[in-house]
Design an enzyme around this catalytic site. Structure first.
Site, PDB file in Angstrom:
ATOM      1  N   CYS A 156      32.290  51.228  26.457  1.00 15.02           N
ATOM      2  CA  CYS A 156      31.966  49.915  25.865  1.00 15.02           C
ATOM      3  C   CYS A 156      30.758  49.958  24.934  1.00 15.02           C
ATOM      4  O   CYS A 156      30.535  49.022  24.171  1.00 15.02           O
ATOM      5  CB  CYS A 156      31.702  48.895  26.962  1.00 15.02           C
TER       6      CYS A 156
HETATM    7  N1  CO8 Z   1      44.134  36.169  40.993  1.00 13.13           N
HETATM    8  C1  CO8 Z   1      43.796  35.653  42.208  1.00 13.13           C
HETATM    9  N2  CO8 Z   1      42.907  36.237  43.030  1.00 13.13           N
HETATM   10  C2  CO8 Z   1      42.354  37.395  42.654  1.00 13.13           C
HETATM   11  C3  CO8 Z   1      42.667  37.999  41.420  1.00 13.13           C
HETATM   12  C4  CO8 Z   1      43.603  37.342  40.573  1.00 13.13           C
HETATM   13  N3  CO8 Z   1      43.959  37.860  39.392  1.00 13.13           N
HETATM   14  N4  CO8 Z   1      41.959  39.137  41.291  1.00 13.13           N
HETATM   15  C5  CO8 Z   1      41.222  39.262  42.411  1.00 13.13           C
HETATM   16  N5  CO8 Z   1      41.459  38.219  43.229  1.00 13.13           N
HETATM   17  C6  CO8 Z   1      40.886  37.971  44.548  1.00 13.13           C
HETATM   18  C7  CO8 Z   1      40.382  39.244  45.190  1.00 13.13           C
HETATM   19  O1  CO8 Z   1      41.415  39.920  45.874  1.00 13.13           O
HETATM   20  C8  CO8 Z   1      39.294  38.728  46.103  1.00 13.13           C
HETATM   21  O2  CO8 Z   1      39.898  38.236  47.273  1.00 13.13           O
HETATM   22  P1  CO8 Z   1      39.145  38.428  48.714  1.00 13.13           P
HETATM   23  O3  CO8 Z   1      37.852  37.677  48.576  1.00 13.13           O
HETATM   24  O4  CO8 Z   1      40.126  37.810  49.658  1.00 13.13           O
HETATM   25  O5  CO8 Z   1      38.946  39.901  48.852  1.00 13.13           O
HETATM   26  C9  CO8 Z   1      38.714  37.525  45.351  1.00 13.13           C
HETATM   27  O6  CO8 Z   1      39.732  37.131  44.396  1.00 13.13           O
HETATM   28  C10 CO8 Z   1      37.441  37.857  44.608  1.00 13.13           C
HETATM   29  O7  CO8 Z   1      37.646  39.086  43.870  1.00 13.13           O
HETATM   30  P2  CO8 Z   1      36.477  39.883  43.172  1.00 13.13           P
HETATM   31  O8  CO8 Z   1      35.334  40.025  44.115  1.00 13.13           O
HETATM   32  O9  CO8 Z   1      37.033  41.123  42.534  1.00 13.13           O
HETATM   33  O10 CO8 Z   1      36.104  38.826  42.006  1.00 13.13           O
HETATM   34  P3  CO8 Z   1      34.837  38.755  41.101  1.00 13.13           P
HETATM   35  O11 CO8 Z   1      34.232  37.431  41.229  1.00 13.13           O
HETATM   36  O12 CO8 Z   1      33.944  39.956  41.253  1.00 13.13           O
HETATM   37  O13 CO8 Z   1      35.467  38.837  39.625  1.00 13.13           O
HETATM   38  C11 CO8 Z   1      35.698  40.436  37.824  1.00 13.13           C
HETATM   39  C12 CO8 Z   1      36.192  39.973  39.192  1.00 13.13           C
HETATM   40  C13 CO8 Z   1      36.028  39.344  36.814  1.00 13.13           C
HETATM   41  C14 CO8 Z   1      36.434  41.709  37.453  1.00 13.13           C
HETATM   42  C15 CO8 Z   1      34.175  40.689  37.853  1.00 13.13           C
HETATM   43  O14 CO8 Z   1      33.837  41.475  38.945  1.00 13.13           O
HETATM   44  C16 CO8 Z   1      33.626  41.345  36.602  1.00 13.13           C
HETATM   45  O15 CO8 Z   1      33.815  40.896  35.495  1.00 13.13           O
HETATM   46  N6  CO8 Z   1      32.828  42.410  36.815  1.00 13.13           N
HETATM   47  C17 CO8 Z   1      32.159  43.133  35.726  1.00 13.13           C
HETATM   48  C18 CO8 Z   1      33.160  43.805  34.931  1.00 13.13           C
HETATM   49  C19 CO8 Z   1      32.607  44.587  33.792  1.00 13.13           C
HETATM   50  O16 CO8 Z   1      31.746  44.220  33.052  1.00 13.13           O
HETATM   51  N7  CO8 Z   1      33.185  45.727  33.614  1.00 13.13           N
HETATM   52  C20 CO8 Z   1      32.910  46.501  32.498  1.00 13.13           C
HETATM   53  C21 CO8 Z   1      34.127  47.312  32.332  1.00 13.13           C
HETATM   54  S1  CO8 Z   1      34.595  47.565  30.737  1.00 13.13           S
HETATM   55  C22 CO8 Z   1      33.925  49.037  30.117  1.00 13.13           C
HETATM   56  O17 CO8 Z   1      32.893  49.482  30.419  1.00 13.13           O
HETATM   57  C23 CO8 Z   1      34.793  49.793  29.168  1.00 13.13           C
HETATM   58  C24 CO8 Z   1      35.628  50.756  29.876  1.00 13.13           C
HETATM   59  C25 CO8 Z   1      36.566  51.381  28.917  1.00 13.13           C
HETATM   60  C26 CO8 Z   1      37.634  50.435  28.437  1.00 13.13           C
HETATM   61  C27 CO8 Z   1      38.829  50.453  29.324  1.00 13.13           C
HETATM   62  C28 CO8 Z   1      39.966  49.667  28.683  1.00 13.13           C
HETATM   63  C29 CO8 Z   1      41.178  49.492  29.613  1.00 13.13           C
END
Ligand code: CO8
Length: 373
Positions: A156
């Site tokens: 990124c």
């Molecule tokens: N629908 C319904 N429920 C869901 C879904 C969904 N789609 N997804 C997860 N849930 C559930 C989970 O199972 C979990 O349930 P439980 O509490 O029962 O276990 C609950 O919702 C909460 O899940 P999370 O804890 O995972 O949810 P978050 O509040 O943490 O949100 C995010 C998830 C949005 C992914 C968040 O954690 C986030 O944005 N984190 C930072 C991400 C980030 O910045 N990453 C950078 C990566 S990108 C990068 O560096 C480039 C890489 C190279 C590119 C690759 C291209 C493919």
């Protein structure tokens, strides 16, 4: 020493887009198919029962409402669940080069620079279409630029690290003008069958023209300084690579051959790292954080950006001070902060200061401090 400036940017946006509702409908259809086809294994406990996704969750957890993609039909087909892109022959432009060409031409037009005046092309992205020859050398040939070209990858942060490399070359006098291009086909390395991440990414390409100040047209941005940092982490990882076919099972469809992340940990670890990085950079340049006119942040998650904005400015920034584009584009890896800069910088007045900051896998953080000339 030459003073480097940014004199043009361009964005290539794919024609097709997918809203959260249609994405979730397709995902849920895949879940029904998977659970029906694996009913016995699910009962036996050898296969996991998949759960439905939720558009409401996606918007609330990420701020993403839609994403642009290079191919929509494959992603939304529950039997396919990945983009389907036509294999190009070796005599045709590659897909990334074609995206790069569009964004580059827009950036060159804004800068008022002819392609032949560019001395170096850097294609900086999270993934490259092939191992070699470098996509950048192909872009160089298609555009008709001079000098040399190379690819680089810092996930990124590829765009800001590319800008730092180009800016340093201009400062040293080894080049007069540079083009940094960021074609990101994130849809091809996203696992669309995983509900935890199927909504995160989109496709796009950005391009930035940098040059020595003495040749740049009015309206450019002076690059005051750049700052890059990395710290190893496995929390964002993709294990695909050229050694795959050497492994006994070929690992073609193994989950870690696509993007993997521990989102919560990324959130917790990257936020303090980025805020400290930005505050350190501003401090070094003796710029008061709340005097910034704009922050063009990496576009991964709205809550993440809100947190960083508050931490850096010491108050809640206005939407004008910290514009987001992730609601429309989703996370486009290295291109996100450059899309924000390209779309929300025209209105800045001479002397206004802003900062581009990207962050992601590595971990990596890159910041570029700019002043409107
Ligand atoms: N629908 C319904 N429920 C869901 C879904 C969904 N789609 N997804 C997860 N849930 C559930 C989970 O199972 C979990 O349930 P439980 O509490 O029962 O276990 C609950 O919702 C909460 O899940 P999370 O804890 O995972 O949810 P978050 O509040 O943490 O949100 C995010 C998830 C949005 C992914 C968040 O954690 C986030 O944005 N984190 C930072 C991400 C980030 O910045 N990453 C950078 C990566 S990108 C990068 O560096 C480039 C890489 C190279 C590119 C690759 C291209 C493919």
């Amino acid at each position: 020493m030459n003073l480097p400036v940014i004199s043009g940017t361009g964005v290539f946006t794919p024609k097709e887009s997918i809203g959260n509702d249609e994405l979730v409908a397709a995902f849920d259809a895949y879940v029904d198919l998977h659970n029906a086809q694996n009913a016995q294994e699910i009962t036996d406990g050898t296969q996991e029962r998949l759960e439905y996704s939720s558009a409401e969750f996606i918007t609330k957890a990420s701020g993403i409402e839609s994403r642009y993609v290079m191919n929509k039909s494959g992603i939304l087909d529950p039997k396919i669940m990945r983009p389907q892109l036509r294999q190009r022959t070796d005599s045709e432009p590659s897909i990334m080069a074609e995206m790069a060409l569009d964004a580059a031409q827009k950036a060159l037009a804004q800068a008022g620079v002819d392609a032949s005046a560019i001395d170096v092309v850097i294609v900086a992205a999270s993934n490259h279409e092939r191992a070699y020859p470098a996509v950048a050398v192909e872009v160089q040939a298609l555009l008709g630029t001079g000098g040399f070209a190379f690819d680089m990858n810092v996930a990124c942060s590829s765009a800001t690290f590319g800008i730092q490399a180009a800016s340093d070359m201009i400062k040293s006098g080894s080049v007069q003008r540079a083009l940094v291009v960021n074609p990101e086909i994130c849809s091809a390395h996203l696992e669309w069958r995983d509900r935890d991440c199927h909504f995160i990414f989109g496709d796009v390409c950005t391009a930035t023209v940098l040059e020595a100040k003495d040749s740049a047209r009015d309206g450019h941005f002076d690059i005051l300084s750049t700052r890059c940092a990395t710290q190893f982490s496995n929390n964002i990882r993709n294990n695909d690579g050229f050694l795959r076919r050497t492994r006994p099972d070929n690992m073609k469809d193994r989950r870690d051959m696509q993007f993997m992340q521990n989102g919560r940990k990324v959130f917790k670890e990257v936020l303090p790292m980025v805020s400290a990085h930005m505050l350190g950079h501003l401090n070094e340049e003796q710029i008061a954080p709340d005097s910034l006119s704009r922050m063009w942040l990496h576009q991964a998650n709205k809550s993440m950006n809100d947190f960083i904005g508050r931490k850096v400015m010491g108050r809640t920034p206005t939407p004008e001070e910290q514009p987001n584009i992730l609601q429309d584009y989703a996370n486009t890896s290295s291109a996100g902060s450059i899309i924000a800069f390209s779309k929300y910088s025209d209105d800045l007045q001479a002397g206004d200061i802003g900062i581009i900051c990207s962050f992601g896998a590595g971990y990596s953080v890159g910041s570029v401090l700019l002043r409107r000339a």
